[in-house]
Design an enzyme around this catalytic site. Sequence first.
Site, PDB file in Angstrom:
ATOM      1  N   TRP A 100       0.825  -1.210   0.000  1.00 25.81           N
ATOM      2  CA  TRP A 100       0.000   0.000   0.000  1.00 25.81           C
ATOM      3  C   TRP A 100       0.859   1.260   0.000  1.00 25.81           C
ATOM      4  CZ3 TRP A 100      -4.186  -1.383  -2.022  1.00 25.81           C
ATOM      5  CH2 TRP A 100      -4.759  -2.611  -1.720  1.00 25.81           C
ATOM      6  N   ASP A 167      -1.641   6.687   6.364  1.00 25.08           N
ATOM      7  CA  ASP A 167      -2.690   5.789   5.883  1.00 25.08           C
ATOM      8  C   ASP A 167      -2.972   4.827   7.032  1.00 25.08           C
ATOM      9  OD1 ASP A 167      -4.232   3.790   4.803  1.00 25.08           O
ATOM     10  OD2 ASP A 167      -2.846   3.264   3.174  1.00 25.08           O
ATOM     11  N   LYS A 191     -12.590  -1.678   7.239  1.00 26.90           N
ATOM     12  CA  LYS A 191     -11.979  -2.526   8.255  1.00 26.90           C
ATOM     13  C   LYS A 191     -12.637  -2.238   9.609  1.00 26.90           C
ATOM     14  CE  LYS A 191      -8.236  -2.864   5.333  1.00 26.90           C
ATOM     15  NZ  LYS A 191      -8.581  -3.592   4.127  1.00 26.90           N
TER      16      LYS A 191
HETATM   17  N1  PMP Z   1      -4.156   1.118   2.459  1.00 30.52           N
HETATM   18  C1  PMP Z   1      -4.215   0.026   3.252  1.00 30.52           C
HETATM   19  C2  PMP Z   1      -3.334  -0.056   4.460  1.00 30.52           C
HETATM   20  C3  PMP Z   1      -5.093  -1.015   2.929  1.00 30.52           C
HETATM   21  O1  PMP Z   1      -5.144  -2.111   3.701  1.00 30.52           O
HETATM   22  C4  PMP Z   1      -5.918  -0.901   1.772  1.00 30.52           C
HETATM   23  C5  PMP Z   1      -6.896  -1.961   1.355  1.00 30.52           C
HETATM   24  N2  PMP Z   1      -6.947  -3.088   2.021  1.00 30.52           N
HETATM   25  C6  PMP Z   1      -5.790   0.240   0.979  1.00 30.52           C
HETATM   26  C7  PMP Z   1      -4.920   1.236   1.366  1.00 30.52           C
HETATM   27  C8  PMP Z   1      -6.618   0.425  -0.264  1.00 30.52           C
HETATM   28  O2  PMP Z   1      -7.910   0.721   0.115  1.00 30.52           O
HETATM   29  P1  PMP Z   1      -9.114   0.863  -0.918  1.00 30.52           P
HETATM   30  O3  PMP Z   1      -9.391  -0.493  -1.455  1.00 30.52           O
HETATM   31  O4  PMP Z   1     -10.210   1.410  -0.038  1.00 30.52           O
HETATM   32  O5  PMP Z   1      -8.699   1.810  -1.977  1.00 30.52           O
END
Ligand code: PMP
Length: 354
Positions: A100, A167, A191
Site C-alpha cells: 500500500w 494511511d 476494516k
Molecule cells: N491502504 C491500506 C493499508 C489497505 O489495507 C488498503 C486496502 N486493504 C488500501 C490502502 C486500499 O484501500 P481501498 O481499497 O479502499 O482503496
Amino acid sequence: MKKHNFSAGPCILPQEVMKKASEAVAELDGMGLSLIEISHRSKAFVGIMEQARELALELLGLKNKGYEALFLQGGASLEFLMVPYNLLENKAGYINTGTWSDKAIKEAKLFGTVVEIASSKDKNYNYIPKGFSVPNDLDYLHLTSNNTIFGTQFKSFPETKLPMVADMSSDIFSRDIDHSQFDLIYAGAQKNMGPAGTTLVVVKKEILGNVSRKIPSMMDYQVHLSKDSMFNTPSVFAVYVSMLTLQWLKELGGVSAIEEINEKKAKLLYSEIDLNPLFEGYAAKADRSLMNATFNLKEPKLKETFDKMWQEAGINGLAGHRSVGGYRASMYNALSLESVGVLVDVMSDLERKA
Ligand code: PMP
C-alpha cells in the site's frame, strides 16, 4: 451459525451495527422511508453526517484541535493521489513498508519528487524500518501505520516538524495513540468502520491551501470542507454504518477500551504461533500488528489437514495474501476474543494430531 470472521477487509462489523443498519434500510427511525431513499440534504441525513464527523474526531482525541473530518469516496486508493494533489509542491518523503505504501509512492511521483526515506522491501516487508533520519526540506512525510498484507505495524512514529500523513486504513480506532502527531489521517471504511464505499479523512486545516497548482473540485480537500463533506452525494449507506460503528465504539469506552481487547486477542494468537512447534510467525516480533497476524505452517504437508480443521470450526478468511502466502488472521475491532480462542484451539488440536 455465524462464522468466526478473520477476513482482511471488507470484514467483520459489530452484530448490533449490522442489525441497526438492516433496519434502517427497511425504514429509518420511523420515518416511513428507507435510509437509502431519502435525500442526502434531508435533515435526517445531514444529522447522520454531522454525527459521524463529530464522533470520528472525538474518538481520535482531535476535537477542537484544528482538525476536520470528511467522509469521501474513491477508497484509500484515491487518497494516494489526493494527498499529493493537495500537499506536494516540491518534494515529499515516504516510508515504504509494503504494497500500500508502494502504491501511494507511485501516485505521489505524478506530482513531484518523492524521496523514499526508508524501506523494508529487502525482506519482503516483514519489518518496520528504524533508525532513519528524516530530511527537513520536505513538504510532508507519509507512512502506512499498519501493513494489512504483511502484518507489521508502527509502534512509534518518526519525530519530525514536517506535516505527517498516515494511511491508517487497517488500524484506525484500534489503539490509543496521540493522533495529534499527524496532520492528515486517511482510512478506507471497510476494516474498523463500516462497509466499503467511504473513506475517512481527518485533516488539520492549516496544512491546506499551500500548493500552487489548480486542484479539480472533487480532488480538493478545501472544497469538501467548505461543503461539510457534502460537495456531492455522499455514500449514504456507508456513512450511516460508519456512524453506527463509531457510536458502538464510544459506548464500549472508546479507543483505549478496544485497545485492551485488541491486545488480549493478539497476545492469545501470537503466543500460540510462538509456542506451537508447527507454526512460525512472518513479521518481526517487535513490529507485529495487533490487527493482522501473518504466520506459516512449518510443514506444508499439513496444509490440507489444517485448512479442513479451521473451516470445520466455522472460521472464515484465514488465507494469507498471495504476496506472502501462509495464513493471515485479521483481528479487527469487532472480532471477539472468543473467535480468536476458536482459532487457537484448532492450532493446538493440529499439534496434538500431527
Ligand atoms: N491502504 C491500506 C493499508 C489497505 O489495507 C488498503 C486496502 N486493504 C488500501 C490502502 C486500499 O484501500 P481501498 O481499497 O479502499 O482503496
